[in-house]
Design a protein around this motif. Sequence first.
Motif, PDB file in Angstrom:
ATOM      1  N   THR A 143       0.824  -1.214   0.000  1.00 40.67           N
ATOM      2  CA  THR A 143       0.000   0.000   0.000  1.00 40.67           C
ATOM      3  C   THR A 143       0.855   1.260   0.000  1.00 40.67           C
ATOM      4  O   THR A 143       0.624   2.194  -0.786  1.00 40.67           O
ATOM      5  CB  THR A 143      -0.924   0.006   1.229  1.00 40.67           C
ATOM      6  N   ILE A 144       1.863   1.291   0.872  1.00 40.67           N
ATOM      7  CA  ILE A 144       2.717   2.481   0.980  1.00 40.67           C
ATOM      8  C   ILE A 144       3.505   2.700  -0.303  1.00 40.67           C
ATOM      9  O   ILE A 144       3.643   3.834  -0.781  1.00 40.67           O
ATOM     10  CB  ILE A 144       3.667   2.334   2.186  1.00 40.67           C
ATOM     11  N   GLU A 145       4.007   1.610  -0.904  1.00 41.44           N
ATOM     12  CA  GLU A 145       4.777   1.763  -2.141  1.00 41.44           C
ATOM     13  C   GLU A 145       3.904   2.260  -3.281  1.00 41.44           C
ATOM     14  O   GLU A 145       4.338   3.080  -4.089  1.00 41.44           O
ATOM     15  CB  GLU A 145       5.435   0.435  -2.514  1.00 41.44           C
ATOM     16  N   GLN A 146       2.661   1.793  -3.341  1.00 43.01           N
ATOM     17  CA  GLN A 146       1.754   2.267  -4.387  1.00 43.01           C
ATOM     18  C   GLN A 146       1.414   3.743  -4.207  1.00 43.01           C
ATOM     19  O   GLN A 146       1.326   4.488  -5.180  1.00 43.01           O
ATOM     20  CB  GLN A 146       0.475   1.421  -4.390  1.00 43.01           C
ATOM     21  N   GLU A 147       1.252   4.163  -2.951  1.00 38.31           N
ATOM     22  CA  GLU A 147       0.996   5.587  -2.701  1.00 38.31           C
ATOM     23  C   GLU A 147       2.206   6.428  -3.101  1.00 38.31           C
ATOM     24  O   GLU A 147       2.063   7.509  -3.676  1.00 38.31           O
ATOM     25  CB  GLU A 147       0.663   5.791  -1.220  1.00 38.31           C
ATOM     26  N   ARG A 148       3.399   5.916  -2.803  1.00 37.00           N
ATOM     27  CA  ARG A 148       4.617   6.633  -3.169  1.00 37.00           C
ATOM     28  C   ARG A 148       4.747   6.714  -4.685  1.00 37.00           C
ATOM     29  O   ARG A 148       5.096   7.765  -5.241  1.00 37.00           O
ATOM     30  CB  ARG A 148       5.824   5.916  -2.556  1.00 37.00           C
ATOM     31  N   ASN A 149       4.453   5.626  -5.365  1.00 35.24           N
ATOM     32  CA  ASN A 149       4.536   5.615  -6.828  1.00 35.24           C
ATOM     33  C   ASN A 149       3.522   6.563  -7.459  1.00 35.24           C
ATOM     34  O   ASN A 149       3.796   7.198  -8.479  1.00 35.24           O
ATOM     35  CB  ASN A 149       4.315   4.196  -7.359  1.00 35.24           C
TER      36      ASN A 149
END
Length: 246
Positions: A131-137
């Motif tokens: 979830t966090i990586e997708q938000e960062r991307n």
Amino acid sequence: MIGWVGLLLALGCIALAQRWHGGSLLTLLDGPAFLIVVGGTLGAVILQTPTRYLKQALIQLGWLFRPERLDMASQALRLEAWALRGRQYGLLALEELSDQESEPFTRKGLTMLVDGVEVEHMRELLEAEITIEQERNEHGARVFESLGGYSPTIGIIGAVMGLIQAMFSLEAPAELGAGIAVAFVATIYGVGLANLFYLPVANRLRTLHYHQALFQEMTLEGLLGIAHGDNATQLRRRLQIYLQGE
């Protein structure tokens, strides 16, 4: 690289249409108009975007030239092999594989598996990671989306500036024509960059983000299956739904 073929196709068709009507391609080149549109658009986006997100967008732009290779089918086969090895020799037998793993998310999951992290805790941690990586991307894609939003408007500003310049040259036809040319070319630059580059890049990045998330979700499902002691056949059934979307 096929995405860049689309950009070349679009530009090629525009150039061909221009030549078809007997126009010169040089009439589409105008330094002041380009400076107004590109410089103004970049300035607006830099003003609204934190520096770390701008850097993220530049990094992601490189993905279009060298996309990360995440082969879902190969990953599924690896997970099945790990399930077989884990059932035969125990989860500690996967420690060597975790040390050699190059894909960060898979390595983290394997390490948790070998360390004996509880299944539900491992699920929570890795789902949070996804979830966090997708938000960062997503921040990187939003930068290009913002560029696509501002560019046509800045193009209109360039057009108005060109017309203002033309109004001061009503008694000099040569200068009048140049001012009107800047106006129209600035509009073309604003709309063209938005719809042929900025917005397509934003959507392309989101496609890459989706594929990455799907890869990570499949990996997580496979690792959880291994933790539960699934055999290779059971694991294959778990992963099949992810491979159907490929």
